[in-house]
Design an enzyme around this catalytic site. Structure first.
Site, PDB file in Angstrom:
ATOM      1  N   GLY A  46       0.821  -1.296   0.029  1.00 28.40           N
ATOM      2  CA  GLY A  46       0.202  -0.133  -0.064  1.00 28.40           C
ATOM      3  C   GLY A  46       0.740   1.368   0.033  1.00 28.40           C
ATOM      4  N   GLY A  97       2.928   2.745  -2.098  1.00 27.69           N
ATOM      5  CA  GLY A  97       2.799   3.357  -3.455  1.00 27.69           C
ATOM      6  C   GLY A  97       1.266   3.997  -3.619  1.00 27.69           C
ATOM      7  N   ASP A  98       0.274   3.239  -3.322  1.00 27.85           N
ATOM      8  CA  ASP A  98      -0.987   4.021  -3.223  1.00 27.85           C
ATOM      9  C   ASP A  98      -1.335   5.158  -2.241  1.00 27.85           C
ATOM     10  OD1 ASP A  98      -1.994   1.910  -5.065  1.00 27.85           O
ATOM     11  OD2 ASP A  98      -2.732   0.526  -3.378  1.00 27.85           O
TER      12      ASP A  98
END
Length: 120
Positions: free
Chosen positions: A59, A61-62
């Site tokens: 998560g 990068g998100d």
């Protein structure tokens, strides 16, 4: 917005220039633990990754993208958008799970607090 290993696949040996030539107005390069860069035709900004204990990278990068886009929607400048992105990514890797560590707006400044600071 892409990682540094994805960009050459998209646009060859000078991906930032190629993307600008294709009409892209802003390019953001995620480099994980090495930080990130953001470019416009007139500006380039580099930021190191925040130093936090890494618990889980799922998560990250998100979270980075969410931080960057929230800055864009808030109308902050390129440097502030990249700062927010790097900060939200750091919060994400410091907790287990893909969204559990994401900060609220008021929590964004906590990584700048002096260790041992009392937070109420």
């Amino acid at each position: 917005m892409a990682s540094d290993d994805e960009l050459p696949v998209l646009a060859g040996t000078d991906p930032v220039a190629a993307l600008f030539a294709a009409g892209v107005r802003e390019v953001v390069v995620k480099r994980g633990a090495a930080g990130a860069s953001a470019y416009t035709v007139t500006e380039a900004v580099e930021r190191p990754a925040r130093s936090v204990p890494v618990v889980d990278t799922v998560g990250a990068g998100d979270a980075f993208v969410a931080g960057y886009l929230s800055g864009l929607l808030d109308g902050v400048d390129l440097a502030a958008r990249l700062d927010r992105a790097v900060t939200t990514g750091a919060f994400a890797v410091a907790a287990r799970g893909d969204w559990e560590g994401l900060p609220t707006r008021t929590e964004l400044g906590l990584l700048d607090a002096v260790p041992g600071t009392t937070v109420r």
